[in-house]
Scaffold this motif. Sequence first.
Motif, PDB file in Angstrom:
ATOM      1  N   PHE A  81      43.149  80.930  37.183  1.00  0.00           N
ATOM      2  CA  PHE A  81      43.862  81.890  38.220  1.00  0.00           C
ATOM      3  C   PHE A  81      44.594  81.304  38.978  1.00  0.00           C
ATOM      4  O   PHE A  81      45.846  81.695  39.974  1.00  0.00           O
ATOM      5  CB  PHE A  81      42.859  82.115  39.296  1.00  0.00           C
ATOM      6  CG  PHE A  81      41.550  83.159  38.933  1.00  0.00           C
ATOM      7  CD1 PHE A  81      42.036  85.092  39.008  1.00  0.00           C
ATOM      8  CD2 PHE A  81      40.684  82.896  37.955  1.00  0.00           C
ATOM      9  CE1 PHE A  81      41.284  85.741  38.841  1.00  0.00           C
ATOM     10  CE2 PHE A  81      39.807  84.252  37.795  1.00  0.00           C
ATOM     11  CZ  PHE A  81      40.186  85.417  38.461  1.00  0.00           C
ATOM     12  N   GLY A  82      44.976  79.438  38.605  1.00  0.00           N
ATOM     13  CA  GLY A  82      45.637  78.786  39.010  1.00  0.00           C
ATOM     14  C   GLY A  82      45.556  78.575  40.346  1.00  0.00           C
ATOM     15  O   GLY A  82      46.560  77.530  40.837  1.00  0.00           O
ATOM     16  N   SER A  83      44.796  79.026  41.296  1.00  0.00           N
ATOM     17  CA  SER A  83      44.542  78.636  42.660  1.00  0.00           C
ATOM     18  C   SER A  83      43.190  78.533  43.145  1.00  0.00           C
ATOM     19  O   SER A  83      42.374  79.490  42.382  1.00  0.00           O
ATOM     20  CB  SER A  83      46.117  78.556  43.440  1.00  0.00           C
ATOM     21  OG  SER A  83      45.201  79.551  44.386  1.00  0.00           O
ATOM     22  N   LYS A  84      41.953  77.618  44.348  1.00  0.00           N
ATOM     23  CA  LYS A  84      41.150  78.456  44.183  1.00  0.00           C
ATOM     24  C   LYS A  84      41.062  79.475  45.217  1.00  0.00           C
ATOM     25  O   LYS A  84      40.209  79.721  45.068  1.00  0.00           O
ATOM     26  CB  LYS A  84      40.823  77.071  45.213  1.00  0.00           C
ATOM     27  CG  LYS A  84      40.615  75.628  44.461  1.00  0.00           C
ATOM     28  CD  LYS A  84      39.073  74.227  45.070  1.00  0.00           C
ATOM     29  CE  LYS A  84      39.259  73.392  44.696  1.00  0.00           C
ATOM     30  NZ  LYS A  84      38.101  72.389  45.240  1.00  0.00           N
ATOM     31  N   SER A  85      42.193  79.167  45.939  1.00  0.00           N
ATOM     32  CA  SER A  85      42.434  80.703  47.116  1.00  0.00           C
ATOM     33  C   SER A  85      42.276  82.054  46.169  1.00  0.00           C
ATOM     34  O   SER A  85      41.808  83.097  46.247  1.00  0.00           O
ATOM     35  CB  SER A  85      43.905  80.758  47.585  1.00  0.00           C
ATOM     36  OG  SER A  85      44.752  81.052  47.239  1.00  0.00           O
ATOM     37  N   ARG A  86      42.956  82.162  44.859  1.00  0.00           N
ATOM     38  CA  ARG A  86      43.473  83.241  44.469  1.00  0.00           C
ATOM     39  C   ARG A  86      41.724  83.714  43.592  1.00  0.00           C
ATOM     40  O   ARG A  86      41.727  84.902  42.665  1.00  0.00           O
ATOM     41  CB  ARG A  86      44.035  83.000  43.009  1.00  0.00           C
ATOM     42  CG  ARG A  86      45.731  82.698  43.768  1.00  0.00           C
ATOM     43  CD  ARG A  86      46.837  83.000  42.403  1.00  0.00           C
ATOM     44  NE  ARG A  86      48.282  83.579  43.351  1.00  0.00           N
ATOM     45  CZ  ARG A  86      48.904  83.696  42.952  1.00  0.00           C
ATOM     46  NH1 ARG A  86      49.341  82.663  41.526  1.00  0.00           N
ATOM     47  NH2 ARG A  86      50.515  84.065  43.041  1.00  0.00           N
ATOM     48  N   VAL A  87      41.221  82.447  42.981  1.00  0.00           N
ATOM     49  CA  VAL A  87      39.527  82.499  42.732  1.00  0.00           C
ATOM     50  C   VAL A  87      38.321  83.149  43.583  1.00  0.00           C
ATOM     51  O   VAL A  87      38.104  84.282  43.559  1.00  0.00           O
ATOM     52  CB  VAL A  87      38.667  81.689  42.238  1.00  0.00           C
ATOM     53  CG1 VAL A  87      37.145  81.487  41.842  1.00  0.00           C
ATOM     54  CG2 VAL A  87      39.433  80.530  41.338  1.00  0.00           C
ATOM     55  N   SER A  88      39.222  82.868  44.773  1.00  0.00           N
ATOM     56  CA  SER A  88      38.004  83.374  46.000  1.00  0.00           C
ATOM     57  C   SER A  88      38.869  84.519  46.273  1.00  0.00           C
ATOM     58  O   SER A  88      37.818  86.120  46.780  1.00  0.00           O
ATOM     59  CB  SER A  88      38.563  82.623  47.250  1.00  0.00           C
ATOM     60  OG  SER A  88      37.758  82.656  48.421  1.00  0.00           O
ATOM     61  N   GLU A  89      40.006  84.912  46.465  1.00  0.00           N
ATOM     62  CA  GLU A  89      40.202  86.080  46.607  1.00  0.00           C
ATOM     63  C   GLU A  89      40.400  86.980  45.693  1.00  0.00           C
ATOM     64  O   GLU A  89      39.608  87.820  45.320  1.00  0.00           O
ATOM     65  CB  GLU A  89      41.719  86.196  46.515  1.00  0.00           C
ATOM     66  CG  GLU A  89      43.009  85.495  48.068  1.00  0.00           C
ATOM     67  CD  GLU A  89      44.186  85.334  48.125  1.00  0.00           C
ATOM     68  OE1 GLU A  89      44.595  85.409  46.658  1.00  0.00           O
ATOM     69  OE2 GLU A  89      44.459  85.360  48.644  1.00  0.00           O
ATOM     70  N   PHE A  90      39.753  87.022  44.084  1.00  0.00           N
ATOM     71  CA  PHE A  90      39.559  87.512  43.275  1.00  0.00           C
ATOM     72  C   PHE A  90      38.043  88.162  43.166  1.00  0.00           C
ATOM     73  O   PHE A  90      37.774  89.238  43.863  1.00  0.00           O
ATOM     74  CB  PHE A  90      39.537  87.371  41.903  1.00  0.00           C
ATOM     75  CG  PHE A  90      38.826  87.377  41.193  1.00  0.00           C
ATOM     76  CD1 PHE A  90      39.205  89.213  40.799  1.00  0.00           C
ATOM     77  CD2 PHE A  90      37.650  87.081  40.357  1.00  0.00           C
ATOM     78  CE1 PHE A  90      37.962  90.122  39.166  1.00  0.00           C
ATOM     79  CE2 PHE A  90      37.723  87.570  39.611  1.00  0.00           C
ATOM     80  CZ  PHE A  90      37.976  89.066  38.429  1.00  0.00           C
ATOM     81  N   LEU A  91      37.064  87.196  43.095  1.00  0.00           N
ATOM     82  CA  LEU A  91      36.126  87.197  43.789  1.00  0.00           C
ATOM     83  C   LEU A  91      35.292  87.610  44.654  1.00  0.00           C
ATOM     84  O   LEU A  91      34.068  88.480  44.910  1.00  0.00           O
ATOM     85  CB  LEU A  91      35.232  85.700  43.789  1.00  0.00           C
ATOM     86  CG  LEU A  91      35.169  85.105  42.881  1.00  0.00           C
ATOM     87  CD1 LEU A  91      34.908  83.639  42.476  1.00  0.00           C
ATOM     88  CD2 LEU A  91      34.507  86.193  41.816  1.00  0.00           C
ATOM     89  N   SER A  92      36.346  87.633  45.405  1.00  0.00           N
ATOM     90  CA  SER A  92      35.811  89.140  47.064  1.00  0.00           C
ATOM     91  C   SER A  92      36.483  90.229  46.827  1.00  0.00           C
ATOM     92  O   SER A  92      36.542  90.990  48.148  1.00  0.00           O
ATOM     93  CB  SER A  92      35.810  87.587  48.265  1.00  0.00           C
ATOM     94  OG  SER A  92      37.021  87.837  48.035  1.00  0.00           O
ATOM     95  N   ARG A  93      37.567  90.343  46.126  1.00  0.00           N
ATOM     96  CA  ARG A  93      37.916  91.939  45.485  1.00  0.00           C
ATOM     97  C   ARG A  93      38.654  92.200  46.423  1.00  0.00           C
ATOM     98  O   ARG A  93      39.219  93.292  46.594  1.00  0.00           O
ATOM     99  CB  ARG A  93      36.858  93.259  46.028  1.00  0.00           C
ATOM    100  CG  ARG A  93      35.651  93.334  45.050  1.00  0.00           C
ATOM    101  CD  ARG A  93      35.208  93.996  45.176  1.00  0.00           C
ATOM    102  NE  ARG A  93      33.816  94.392  44.537  1.00  0.00           N
ATOM    103  CZ  ARG A  93      34.178  94.544  43.409  1.00  0.00           C
ATOM    104  NH1 ARG A  93      34.716  94.871  43.296  1.00  0.00           N
ATOM    105  NH2 ARG A  93      32.576  94.343  42.456  1.00  0.00           N
TER     106      ARG A  93
END
Length: 137
Positions: A81-93
Amino acid sequence: MDIRPIRTEADYDWALAEVERYFLDEPAPGSEAADRFDVLSALIEAYEAKVWPIEAPDAVEAVKSVMADRRIPRERLTAVFGSKSRVSEFLSRKRGLTLAAAHRLHDELQIPAAVLIRPYAIAPRPGSPRRREKAEG
């Protein structure tokens, strides 16, 4: 061979009871009893698929399931995803899955592409109208 279609719950219960006998006394391969077991099992499977279909998971649920099954930490998805925040945003929809990220997830986690590109619900943003948006690929 006593076999009938499974159209009702009573038929389903009958078929389950018939199949259960073969778990207690396994029939010899190639025997009429083994054939009966195979046919009953197929009828039961078809009835269950029709009456209680299991929907394929969406991209978020598929990724979470693979992560749990394989004990993959969230940090490993940072490269996708490129960053931890994008991973978090994806997993939290809160963020949709881009086509590039879907491709990388497919390569990295071997999740079927068809699951990753299906539209799925995105959580509404604070202050936005309460509507169900769809993720864009």
